[in-house]
Motif scaffolding. Structure first.
Motif, short mmCIF file in Angstrom:
data_model
loop_
_atom_site.label_atom_id
_atom_site.label_comp_id
_atom_site.label_asym_id
_atom_site.label_seq_id
_atom_site.Cartn_x
_atom_site.Cartn_y
_atom_site.Cartn_z
N PHE A 13 0.83 -1.20 0.00
CA PHE A 13 0.00 0.00 0.00
C PHE A 13 0.87 1.25 0.00
O PHE A 13 1.97 1.26 0.54
N PRO A 14 0.37 2.35 -0.56
CA PRO A 14 1.16 3.58 -0.59
C PRO A 14 1.11 4.32 0.75
O PRO A 14 0.18 4.15 1.53
N TYR A 15 2.14 5.11 0.99
CA TYR A 15 2.13 6.01 2.15
C TYR A 15 2.96 7.25 1.83
O TYR A 15 3.68 7.28 0.84
N SER A 16 2.80 8.26 2.66
CA SER A 16 3.49 9.54 2.46
C SER A 16 4.39 9.84 3.64
O SER A 16 4.12 9.43 4.76
N ARG A 22 3.67 17.54 10.92
CA ARG A 22 2.70 16.71 10.19
C ARG A 22 2.35 17.28 8.82
O ARG A 22 1.26 17.10 8.30
N GLU A 23 3.30 17.99 8.26
CA GLU A 23 3.16 18.50 6.89
C GLU A 23 3.76 17.46 5.95
O GLU A 23 4.77 16.83 6.27
N PHE A 24 3.14 17.28 4.79
CA PHE A 24 3.66 16.31 3.83
C PHE A 24 5.02 16.75 3.31
O PHE A 24 5.26 17.93 3.06
N VAL A 25 5.91 15.80 3.14
CA VAL A 25 7.23 16.03 2.58
C VAL A 25 7.26 15.29 1.25
O VAL A 25 7.18 14.07 1.20
N GLY A 26 7.35 16.03 0.18
CA GLY A 26 7.32 15.39 -1.15
C GLY A 26 5.91 15.06 -1.58
O GLY A 26 4.93 15.40 -0.90
N GLN A 77 6.85 4.06 10.23
CA GLN A 77 7.18 5.34 10.85
C GLN A 77 7.51 6.29 9.70
O GLN A 77 8.58 6.22 9.12
N ASN A 78 6.55 7.13 9.35
CA ASN A 78 6.72 7.99 8.16
C ASN A 78 7.18 9.41 8.49
O ASN A 78 7.30 10.24 7.60
N ASP A 79 7.50 9.69 9.76
CA ASP A 79 7.99 11.01 10.16
C ASP A 79 9.50 11.08 9.86
O ASP A 79 10.29 10.35 10.46
N ILE A 80 9.90 11.97 8.96
CA ILE A 80 11.31 12.04 8.55
C ILE A 80 12.22 12.52 9.68
O ILE A 80 13.42 12.35 9.61
N ASP A 81 11.66 13.11 10.73
CA ASP A 81 12.45 13.59 11.86
C ASP A 81 12.62 12.54 12.96
O ASP A 81 13.32 12.78 13.94
N SER A 82 12.00 11.40 12.80
CA SER A 82 12.10 10.34 13.80
C SER A 82 13.37 9.52 13.58
O SER A 82 13.78 9.28 12.46
N TYR A 83 13.97 9.07 14.68
CA TYR A 83 15.14 8.21 14.55
C TYR A 83 14.76 6.84 14.00
O TYR A 83 15.62 6.07 13.58
N ARG A 84 13.48 6.51 14.00
CA ARG A 84 13.01 5.24 13.45
C ARG A 84 12.36 5.41 12.08
O ARG A 84 11.59 4.57 11.64
N HIS A 85 12.68 6.50 11.42
CA HIS A 85 12.11 6.80 10.10
C HIS A 85 12.22 5.60 9.16
O HIS A 85 13.26 4.97 9.08
#
Length: 104
Positions: A13-16, A22-26, A77-85
Motif C-alpha cells: 500500500f502507498p504512504y506519504s 505533520r506536513e507532507f514532505v514530497g 514510521q513515516n515522520d522524517i524527523d524520527s530516529y526510526r524513520h
C-alpha cells in the motif's frame, strides 16, 4: 475432506512522508510498503451430529492464515524527523482459527 489453499500477493500500500509539523514532505503516496504475500489454508471435514430423530450434518475444521509466517507490516514510521524513520511495524504472524458450520 476439503482443502482450500489461498495465495494472496499484491503490491504494498502507498504512504506519504511527513515532518514534525505533520506536513507532507514530497508528493503524497509516493512511497510503498513492501510486496504483501500470504498463503492461507482451510481444511474442513463433514460430520454427522448424533441427535435423535434428526439428521443434522456439520463441517468442522480449521484455518491457518499466513501459513509461512511472512512479515507483512501494517504500519510505518513515516515522520522524517524520527530516529526510526522508514521502519516497518505491526506485522501479523501466523494465525489459527477453528471452524464449525451447521448444515440444514
Amino acid at each position: 475432506m476439503t482443502l482450500s489453499p489461498v495465495l494472496d500477493v499484491h503490491t504494498g500500500f502507498p504512504y506519504s512522508e511527513i515532518d514534525q509539523s505533520r506536513e507532507f514532505v514530497g508528493p503524497r503516496d509516493s512511497l510503498r510498503f513492501p510486496t504483501f504475500n500470504s498463503v492461507d489454508l482451510q481444511v474442513t471435514r463433514p460430520i454427522s451430529l448424533p441427535i435423535p430423530h434428526k439428521e443434522l450434518k456439520a463441517r468442522v475444521g480449521f484455518s491457518v492464515f499466513n501459513l509461512f509466517n511472512h512479515f507483512n507490516p501494517r504500519d510505518v514510521q513515516n515522520d522524517i524527523d524520527s530516529y526510526r524513520h522508514a521502519e516497518l511495524f505491526n506485522g501479523v504472524g501466523r494465525t489459527f482459527r477453528g471452524k464449525f458450520i451447521l448444515e440444514f
